[in-house]
Design an enzyme around this catalytic site. Structure first.
Site, short mmCIF file in Angstrom:
data_model
loop_
_atom_site.label_atom_id
_atom_site.label_comp_id
_atom_site.label_asym_id
_atom_site.label_seq_id
_atom_site.Cartn_x
_atom_site.Cartn_y
_atom_site.Cartn_z
N HIS A 148 3.94 7.28 3.39
CA HIS A 148 4.88 6.14 3.38
C HIS A 148 4.48 5.16 2.28
CE1 HIS A 148 1.65 4.57 6.04
NE2 HIS A 148 2.00 3.39 5.58
N HIS B 270 0.83 -1.22 0.00
CA HIS B 270 0.00 0.00 0.00
C HIS B 270 0.85 1.26 0.00
CE1 HIS B 270 0.45 -0.68 4.47
NE2 HIS B 270 0.60 0.63 4.48
N GLU C 170 7.63 1.22 5.08
CA GLU C 170 7.05 0.20 5.96
C GLU C 170 7.29 -1.17 5.34
OE1 GLU C 170 2.88 0.77 6.66
OE2 GLU C 170 2.64 -1.20 7.57
C1 LIG Z 1 1.20 0.61 11.48
C2 LIG Z 1 -0.20 0.84 11.07
C3 LIG Z 1 -0.35 1.23 9.62
C4 LIG Z 1 -0.02 0.03 8.73
O1 LIG Z 1 0.16 0.21 7.53
O2 LIG Z 1 -0.03 -1.09 9.28
C5 LIG Z 1 0.55 2.42 9.26
O3 LIG Z 1 1.22 2.49 8.27
S1 LIG Z 1 0.54 3.66 10.43
C6 LIG Z 1 1.62 4.93 9.77
C7 LIG Z 1 1.96 5.89 10.87
N1 LIG Z 1 3.04 5.37 11.71
C8 LIG Z 1 4.32 5.71 11.45
O4 LIG Z 1 4.62 6.46 10.53
C9 LIG Z 1 5.36 5.11 12.36
C10 LIG Z 1 6.77 5.37 11.83
N2 LIG Z 1 7.02 6.80 11.74
C11 LIG Z 1 7.80 7.44 12.67
O5 LIG Z 1 8.34 6.86 13.60
C12 LIG Z 1 7.95 8.95 12.48
O6 LIG Z 1 6.96 9.43 11.59
C13 LIG Z 1 9.35 9.36 11.91
C14 LIG Z 1 10.45 8.92 12.87
C15 LIG Z 1 9.58 8.78 10.54
C16 LIG Z 1 9.36 10.89 11.80
O7 LIG Z 1 9.02 11.35 13.07
P1 LIG Z 1 8.66 12.92 13.28
O8 LIG Z 1 7.74 13.37 12.17
O9 LIG Z 1 8.21 13.15 14.67
O10 LIG Z 1 10.10 13.55 13.17
P2 LIG Z 1 10.60 14.73 12.32
O11 LIG Z 1 9.51 15.63 11.88
O12 LIG Z 1 11.73 15.32 13.09
O13 LIG Z 1 11.22 14.02 11.01
C17 LIG Z 1 12.54 13.49 11.04
C18 LIG Z 1 13.02 13.57 9.60
O14 LIG Z 1 12.23 12.66 8.83
C19 LIG Z 1 11.52 13.38 7.82
N3 LIG Z 1 10.20 12.77 7.73
C20 LIG Z 1 9.25 12.73 8.70
N4 LIG Z 1 8.16 12.06 8.25
C21 LIG Z 1 8.44 11.70 6.98
C22 LIG Z 1 7.74 11.00 5.95
N5 LIG Z 1 6.48 10.52 6.20
N6 LIG Z 1 8.31 10.79 4.76
C23 LIG Z 1 9.57 11.25 4.52
N7 LIG Z 1 10.32 11.94 5.43
C24 LIG Z 1 9.75 12.15 6.64
C25 LIG Z 1 11.47 14.81 8.27
O15 LIG Z 1 11.37 15.65 7.15
C26 LIG Z 1 12.78 14.95 8.98
O16 LIG Z 1 13.80 15.12 8.01
P3 LIG Z 1 15.03 16.10 8.33
O17 LIG Z 1 15.80 16.13 7.05
O18 LIG Z 1 15.75 15.48 9.50
O19 LIG Z 1 14.39 17.42 8.69
CO CO Z 2 1.03 1.59 6.36
#
Ligand SMILES: CC[C@H](C(=O)O)C(=O)SCCNC(=O)CCNC(=O)[C@H](O)C(C)(C)COP(=O)(O)OP(=O)(O)OC[C@H]1O[C@@H](n2cnc3c(N)ncnc32)[C@H](O)[C@@H]1OP(=O)(O)O
Ligand code: CO
Length: 141
Positions: free
Chosen positions: A81, A8, A130
């Protein structure tokens, strides 16, 4: 490890209801499944079927939702993602760690009822990735 099926594309939204209407009325999505809450993952989820994959609509659920920051930065929502399937989630985790990529947390049950983990976007060409264990045939997800 061999590249697996794209399960997905995750799309974050401030309103799953509005996004469902968009995919139904603008994109012509036939089957809209019922939204459901995944409190353990901090999201409300709704899968929209495409001919060869799914769009996973996700809305923040609760104060500590992992997508709250994303929606704060992207108030209209956006592509969040992508998710690939693997046959063995634990072997996949070791593979990515062996490549020096940051696996975020331990494998946990995802929206399809199988184990999933995420790999940090900074180690994946900017794409939050993911990895999901392929659902077993005959086991409802
Ligand atoms: C699990 C249930 C369901 C499924 O399919 O089964 C799902 O998919 S649920 C989806 C939601 N859950 C998650 O996304 C869990 C994993 N994600 C995380 O742990 C955080 O989102 C993380 C660590 C990727 C980012 O955390 P946060 O947004 O709090 O941190 P920052 O804003 O400081 O970002 C750090 C750095 O990453 C870049 N970033 C953040 N989000 C994304 C993204 N979605 N795609 C690409 N890049 C992303 C952000 O720009 C920052 O970059 P930097 O260069 O350091 O500024
Ligand atoms: Co997902």
């Amino acid at each position: 490890m061999k590249l697996g099926r794209l399960n997905h594309v995750g799309v974050a939204t401030p309103s799953i209801e509005k996004s469902i209407a968009f995919y139904r009325d603008v994109m012509g999505a036939e089957v809209i499944r019922e939204p459901f809450d995944l409190p353990a993952q901090g999201v409300k989820v709704c899968f929209v079927d495409t001919p060869n994959s799914q769009i996973e609509l996700i809305e923040p659920l609760g104060e500590s939702s992992p997508i709250a920051g994303f929606i704060a930065k992207n108030p209209e929502g956006g592509q969040h993602h992508i998710c690939y399937e693997v046959p063995d989630i634990h072997a996949a985790k070791s593979w990515f760690e062996g490549k020096g990529a940051r696996v975020l947390g331990e494998p946990r049950i995802g929206a399809h009822g199988t184990l999933i983990f995420f790999v940090h976007p900074r180690d994946m060409g900017g794409v939050l990735t993911e990895i999901m264990e392929t659902p077993r045939p005959g086991v409802s997800h």
